[in-house]
Motif scaffolding. Sequence first.
Motif, PDB file in Angstrom:
ATOM      1  N   GLU A  41      13.484  55.655  10.706  1.00  0.00           N
ATOM      2  CA  GLU A  41      12.637  55.458  11.881  1.00  0.00           C
ATOM      3  C   GLU A  41      11.204  55.753  11.432  1.00  0.00           C
ATOM      4  O   GLU A  41      10.920  56.854  10.957  1.00  0.00           O
ATOM      5  N   VAL A  42      10.334  54.770  11.568  1.00  0.00           N
ATOM      6  CA  VAL A  42       8.959  54.881  11.085  1.00  0.00           C
ATOM      7  C   VAL A  42       8.006  54.494  12.203  1.00  0.00           C
ATOM      8  O   VAL A  42       8.192  53.472  12.861  1.00  0.00           O
ATOM      9  N   ASP A  43       6.987  55.316  12.420  1.00  0.00           N
ATOM     10  CA  ASP A  43       5.998  55.044  13.459  1.00  0.00           C
ATOM     11  C   ASP A  43       4.659  55.614  13.004  1.00  0.00           C
ATOM     12  O   ASP A  43       4.576  56.275  11.961  1.00  0.00           O
ATOM     13  N   SER A  44       3.642  55.355  13.795  1.00  0.00           N
ATOM     14  CA  SER A  44       2.338  55.953  13.526  1.00  0.00           C
ATOM     15  C   SER A  44       1.682  56.312  14.841  1.00  0.00           C
ATOM     16  O   SER A  44       2.044  55.794  15.896  1.00  0.00           O
ATOM     17  N   GLY A  45       0.722  57.219  14.756  1.00  0.00           N
ATOM     18  CA  GLY A  45       0.042  57.687  15.957  1.00  0.00           C
ATOM     19  C   GLY A  45      -1.349  58.205  15.641  1.00  0.00           C
ATOM     20  O   GLY A  45      -1.770  58.232  14.485  1.00  0.00           O
ATOM     21  N   ALA A  46      -2.021  58.636  16.689  1.00  0.00           N
ATOM     22  CA  ALA A  46      -3.418  59.060  16.594  1.00  0.00           C
ATOM     23  C   ALA A  46      -3.589  60.513  16.998  1.00  0.00           C
ATOM     24  O   ALA A  46      -2.820  61.049  17.798  1.00  0.00           O
ATOM     25  N   ILE A  47      -4.638  61.105  16.471  1.00  0.00           N
ATOM     26  CA  ILE A  47      -5.088  62.409  16.954  1.00  0.00           C
ATOM     27  C   ILE A  47      -5.699  62.221  18.343  1.00  0.00           C
ATOM     28  O   ILE A  47      -5.374  62.929  19.279  1.00  0.00           O
ATOM     29  N   GLY A  48      -6.606  61.256  18.460  1.00  0.00           N
ATOM     30  CA  GLY A  48      -7.326  61.015  19.711  1.00  0.00           C
ATOM     31  C   GLY A  48      -6.733  59.881  20.517  1.00  0.00           C
ATOM     32  O   GLY A  48      -5.894  59.111  20.033  1.00  0.00           O
ATOM     33  N   SER A  49      -7.209  59.735  21.738  1.00  0.00           N
ATOM     34  CA  SER A  49      -6.650  58.745  22.662  1.00  0.00           C
ATOM     35  C   SER A  49      -7.522  57.506  22.836  1.00  0.00           C
ATOM     36  O   SER A  49      -7.190  56.627  23.629  1.00  0.00           O
TER      37      SER A  49
END
Length: 158
Positions: A41-49
């Motif tokens: 399962e691989v995803d990415s995300g952010a510190i900020g919105s």
Amino acid sequence: MANSAQGKKVLFICLGNICRSPIAEAVFNHILEEQGLAGWEVDSGAIGSWHVGRGPDRRAVSTMKKHNVHMSHKARQLKKTDFNHYDYIFGMDHENISDIKDMAPKTYTASIELFGSYDPQKELLIRDPYYDDDDAGFEKCYEQCLRCSKGFLDSLAK
């Protein structure tokens, strides 16, 4: 590849989730497919919105197309639940790591690491190409993510 490289959950984090982390996600998925590794399962995300719900930067998309790497992602922000859901949370630079740790709940199971620590060329920091005027930084990011992805998978096989 050894069984220890099967079935992990990996999350890549950068500041806005439209440049470095979606490139890392796309490249990592590409390497998994090339190596015939399933169950990840691989995803990415952010510190900020700031960019939540947006697709990757057009230069990131262009760079991935150039290398025939599929990229399909909408920016999202790091959540508290991610810290116990994922096995690994990778930051792209020291500031990301600091921010990730600041956002972490008191207890969590994920290993928080600098993605560049798996680069065989020892380039620890994946520089943010967002403010560049051209695609050169995105190309460099792709190359670093390629090396780090292979380096990380190699480390699991040992």
